[in-house]
Design an enzyme around this catalytic site. Structure first.
Site, PDB file in Angstrom:
ATOM      1  N   ALA A  69       0.956  -1.092  -0.054  1.00 38.32           N
ATOM      2  CA  ALA A  69       0.069  -0.034   0.050  1.00 38.32           C
ATOM      3  C   ALA A  69       0.834   1.449   0.083  1.00 38.32           C
ATOM      4  CB  ALA A  69      -0.794   0.061   1.252  1.00 38.32           C
ATOM      5  N   GLY A 112       0.766  -5.190   0.775  1.00 38.98           N
ATOM      6  CA  GLY A 112      -0.518  -4.990  -0.203  1.00 38.98           C
ATOM      7  C   GLY A 112       0.110  -5.808  -1.364  1.00 38.98           C
ATOM      8  N   GLU A 115      -0.559  -9.382  -1.148  1.00 40.21           N
ATOM      9  CA  GLU A 115      -1.712  -9.634  -1.118  1.00 40.21           C
ATOM     10  C   GLU A 115      -2.537  -9.624  -2.188  1.00 40.21           C
ATOM     11  OE1 GLU A 115      -1.984  -6.615   2.125  1.00 40.21           O
ATOM     12  OE2 GLU A 115      -2.711  -8.169   3.435  1.00 40.21           O
ATOM     13  N   GLU A 135       4.277  -5.195   7.339  1.00 43.90           N
ATOM     14  CA  GLU A 135       3.412  -4.367   7.984  1.00 43.90           C
ATOM     15  C   GLU A 135       3.769  -4.243   9.213  1.00 43.90           C
ATOM     16  OE1 GLU A 135       2.117  -6.550   5.936  1.00 43.90           O
ATOM     17  OE2 GLU A 135       0.712  -5.559   4.490  1.00 43.90           O
TER      18      GLU A 135
HETATM   19  N1  CO8 Z   1       4.703   3.345  -0.429  1.00 50.65           N
HETATM   20  C1  CO8 Z   1       5.169   4.364  -0.833  1.00 50.65           C
HETATM   21  N2  CO8 Z   1       6.311   4.605  -1.393  1.00 50.65           N
HETATM   22  C2  CO8 Z   1       7.211   3.626  -1.420  1.00 50.65           C
HETATM   23  C3  CO8 Z   1       6.784   2.359  -0.833  1.00 50.65           C
HETATM   24  C4  CO8 Z   1       5.406   2.199  -0.423  1.00 50.65           C
HETATM   25  N3  CO8 Z   1       4.969   0.838   0.121  1.00 50.65           N
HETATM   26  N4  CO8 Z   1       7.839   1.273  -0.998  1.00 50.65           N
HETATM   27  C5  CO8 Z   1       8.671   2.098  -1.665  1.00 50.65           C
HETATM   28  N5  CO8 Z   1       8.399   3.477  -1.900  1.00 50.65           N
HETATM   29  C6  CO8 Z   1       9.023   4.464  -2.356  1.00 50.65           C
HETATM   30  C7  CO8 Z   1      10.209   5.003  -1.665  1.00 50.65           C
HETATM   31  O1  CO8 Z   1       9.797   6.117  -0.626  1.00 50.65           O
HETATM   32  C8  CO8 Z   1      11.208   5.587  -2.396  1.00 50.65           C
HETATM   33  O2  CO8 Z   1      10.605   6.885  -2.902  1.00 50.65           O
HETATM   34  P1  CO8 Z   1      11.824   8.035  -2.850  1.00 50.65           P
HETATM   35  O3  CO8 Z   1      12.507   7.858  -3.944  1.00 50.65           O
HETATM   36  O4  CO8 Z   1      10.701   9.163  -3.158  1.00 50.65           O
HETATM   37  O5  CO8 Z   1      12.200   8.190  -1.718  1.00 50.65           O
HETATM   38  C9  CO8 Z   1      11.167   4.508  -3.663  1.00 50.65           C
HETATM   39  O6  CO8 Z   1       9.762   3.899  -3.632  1.00 50.65           O
HETATM   40  C10 CO8 Z   1      12.271   3.545  -4.050  1.00 50.65           C
HETATM   41  O7  CO8 Z   1      12.182   2.917  -2.618  1.00 50.65           O
HETATM   42  P2  CO8 Z   1      13.555   2.646  -1.831  1.00 50.65           P
HETATM   43  O8  CO8 Z   1      14.500   3.946  -1.935  1.00 50.65           O
HETATM   44  O9  CO8 Z   1      13.156   2.337  -0.447  1.00 50.65           O
HETATM   45  O10 CO8 Z   1      13.913   1.417  -2.701  1.00 50.65           O
HETATM   46  P3  CO8 Z   1      14.917   0.277  -2.037  1.00 50.65           P
HETATM   47  O11 CO8 Z   1      15.434  -0.390  -2.919  1.00 50.65           O
HETATM   48  O12 CO8 Z   1      15.997   1.096  -1.006  1.00 50.65           O
HETATM   49  O13 CO8 Z   1      13.967  -0.440  -1.050  1.00 50.65           O
HETATM   50  C11 CO8 Z   1      12.165  -1.793  -0.263  1.00 50.65           C
HETATM   51  C12 CO8 Z   1      12.941  -1.324  -1.454  1.00 50.65           C
HETATM   52  C13 CO8 Z   1      12.950  -2.726   0.520  1.00 50.65           C
HETATM   53  C14 CO8 Z   1      10.870  -2.592  -1.000  1.00 50.65           C
HETATM   54  C15 CO8 Z   1      11.707  -0.613   0.451  1.00 50.65           C
HETATM   55  O14 CO8 Z   1      11.195   0.456  -0.350  1.00 50.65           O
HETATM   56  C16 CO8 Z   1      10.674  -0.663   1.613  1.00 50.65           C
HETATM   57  O15 CO8 Z   1      10.772  -1.341   2.464  1.00 50.65           O
HETATM   58  N6  CO8 Z   1       9.225  -0.352   1.056  1.00 50.65           N
HETATM   59  C17 CO8 Z   1       8.100  -0.424   1.995  1.00 50.65           C
HETATM   60  C18 CO8 Z   1       7.419  -1.866   1.894  1.00 50.65           C
HETATM   61  C19 CO8 Z   1       6.389  -1.994   3.056  1.00 50.65           C
HETATM   62  O16 CO8 Z   1       6.785  -1.949   4.194  1.00 50.65           O
HETATM   63  N7  CO8 Z   1       5.458  -2.409   2.513  1.00 50.65           N
HETATM   64  C20 CO8 Z   1       4.167  -2.692   3.271  1.00 50.65           C
HETATM   65  C21 CO8 Z   1       3.140  -1.371   3.091  1.00 50.65           C
HETATM   66  S1  CO8 Z   1       1.725  -1.363   4.194  1.00 50.65           S
HETATM   67  C22 CO8 Z   1       0.704  -2.288   3.295  1.00 50.65           C
HETATM   68  O17 CO8 Z   1       0.914  -2.691   2.387  1.00 50.65           O
HETATM   69  C23 CO8 Z   1      -0.651  -2.367   4.058  1.00 50.65           C
HETATM   70  C24 CO8 Z   1      -1.391  -3.527   3.476  1.00 50.65           C
HETATM   71  C25 CO8 Z   1      -2.851  -3.185   3.544  1.00 50.65           C
HETATM   72  C26 CO8 Z   1      -3.520  -3.690   2.243  1.00 50.65           C
HETATM   73  C27 CO8 Z   1      -2.984  -2.833   0.933  1.00 50.65           C
HETATM   74  C28 CO8 Z   1      -3.930  -3.153  -0.119  1.00 50.65           C
HETATM   75  C29 CO8 Z   1      -3.303  -2.688  -1.489  1.00 50.65           C
END
Ligand code: CO8
Length: 261
Positions: A69, A112, A115, A135
């Site tokens: 998400a 997500g 999921e 999460e």
């Molecule tokens: N949301 C928003 N932006 C994101 C997300 C995200 N989930 N993941 C990555 N991005 C963005 C980063 O902020 C970054 O943006 P910016 O360049 O503007 O700073 C860009 O994408 C690139 O990401 P990274 O620089 O972090 O890239 P890395 O290669 O260093 O890391 C990772 C990759 C490990 C995937 C890292 O980005 C990460 O940990 N992301 C978040 C993962 C996460 O926690 N996901 C769970 C989200 S909560 C959720 O999904 C609740 C589920 C509910 C159901 C949803 C239904 C759709």
């Protein structure tokens, strides 16, 4: 009606009967913002209703299927808002697609993203794919099936490990654990998924929908009820032209020509 273009997905029809929906927010690793969900529902609903489409493939980029998400969109929301809007309820429309669906996962399928992949009927992965429910690291829990579909795919202990530690698993383990049907070299993944989708699309669509409905019903039913439903749906297919054609073709030693009726 399909739009000519969408802001957050790329839509194509790479083979007869196959729709390919590619998530396309590369700068955010395909984080699933509301606008992306709107696009995905719009296009998948179109293909679900289309008589020409027999299978829908959902994929992302090499780096990410979807990183979850959109955390930036969610971060400041309040309980009253997320509760009264029933945040994420609309994702049910993806799980409710009646046409067979395949998730082709390269790179990260997190939160997500994992999921969404689990909402599809078949998951195939590139060899560098990574799956996780991180999460817990954000102070929340999965909100779109991660606690329910994951346990049915991999069992309690492994689902708990993923939901409580936030640890990712790689493609090889995802296949071993039953989350993923097949693993391919990353660069071949989308072609292989389209090939599988073409095969599904070449069958009787009405029989495919019946198979999908019946397999999915097993999640909601006792064994006895499920077997009864299966038998009834099996019986009902004798009312279709495709059953007559399929069995006649076998007897006459020729290929069947499906009318999807
Ligand atoms: N949301 C928003 N932006 C994101 C997300 C995200 N989930 N993941 C990555 N991005 C963005 C980063 O902020 C970054 O943006 P910016 O360049 O503007 O700073 C860009 O994408 C690139 O990401 P990274 O620089 O972090 O890239 P890395 O290669 O260093 O890391 C990772 C990759 C490990 C995937 C890292 O980005 C990460 O940990 N992301 C978040 C993962 C996460 O926690 N996901 C769970 C989200 S909560 C959720 O999904 C609740 C589920 C509910 C159901 C949803 C239904 C759709």
């Amino acid at each position: 009606e399909l739009k000519t273009s969408y802001d957050n997905i790329i839509v194509s029809t790479p083979a007869p009967g196959v729709a390919l929906l590619q998530l396309n927010r590369p700068k955010a690793l395909n984080a699933l913002c509301d606008a992306l969900l709107d696009d995905l529902i719009h296009a998948s609903t179109h293909f679900d209703k289309s008589e020409e489409c027999g299978c829908i493939v959902i994929t992302g980029s090499d780096k990410a299927f979807a990183a979850g998400a959109d955390i930036k969109e969610m971060a400041t929301r309040e309980f009253a808002e997320v509760y009264s809007q029933n945040m994420f309820k609309q994702w049910g429309s993806i799980a409710a697609i009646e046409t067979p669906t395949i998730a082709a996962v390269n790179g990260f399928a997190l939160g997500g993203g994992c999921e969404l992949a689990m909402m599809c009927d078949i998951m195939v992965a590139g060899d560098k794919a990574k799956f996780g429910q991180p999460e817990i690291n954000l102070g929340v829990i999965p909100g779109c099936g991660g606690t329910q579909r994951l346990i049915r795919a991999v069992g309690k202990s492994k689902a708990m490990e993923m939901c409580l530690t936030g640890n990712m698993i790689d493609a090889e383990r995802a296949e071993r654990d039953g989350l993923v049907a097949r693993v391919y070299p990353a660069e071949e993944l989308v072609d292989q998924a389209v090939k599988m989708a073409s095969k599904i699309a070449s069958k009787s669509q009405i029989a495919c929908k019946a198979a999908k409905e019946t397999v999915n019903a097993s999640y909601e039913m006792s064994m006895e009820e499920g077997l009864r439903l299966e038998r009834r749906i099996f019986h009902s297919l004798f009312a279709t032209k495709d059953q007559k054609e399929g069995m006649a073709a076998f007897v006459e030693k020729r290929d069947a020509k499906w009318e999807h009726k």
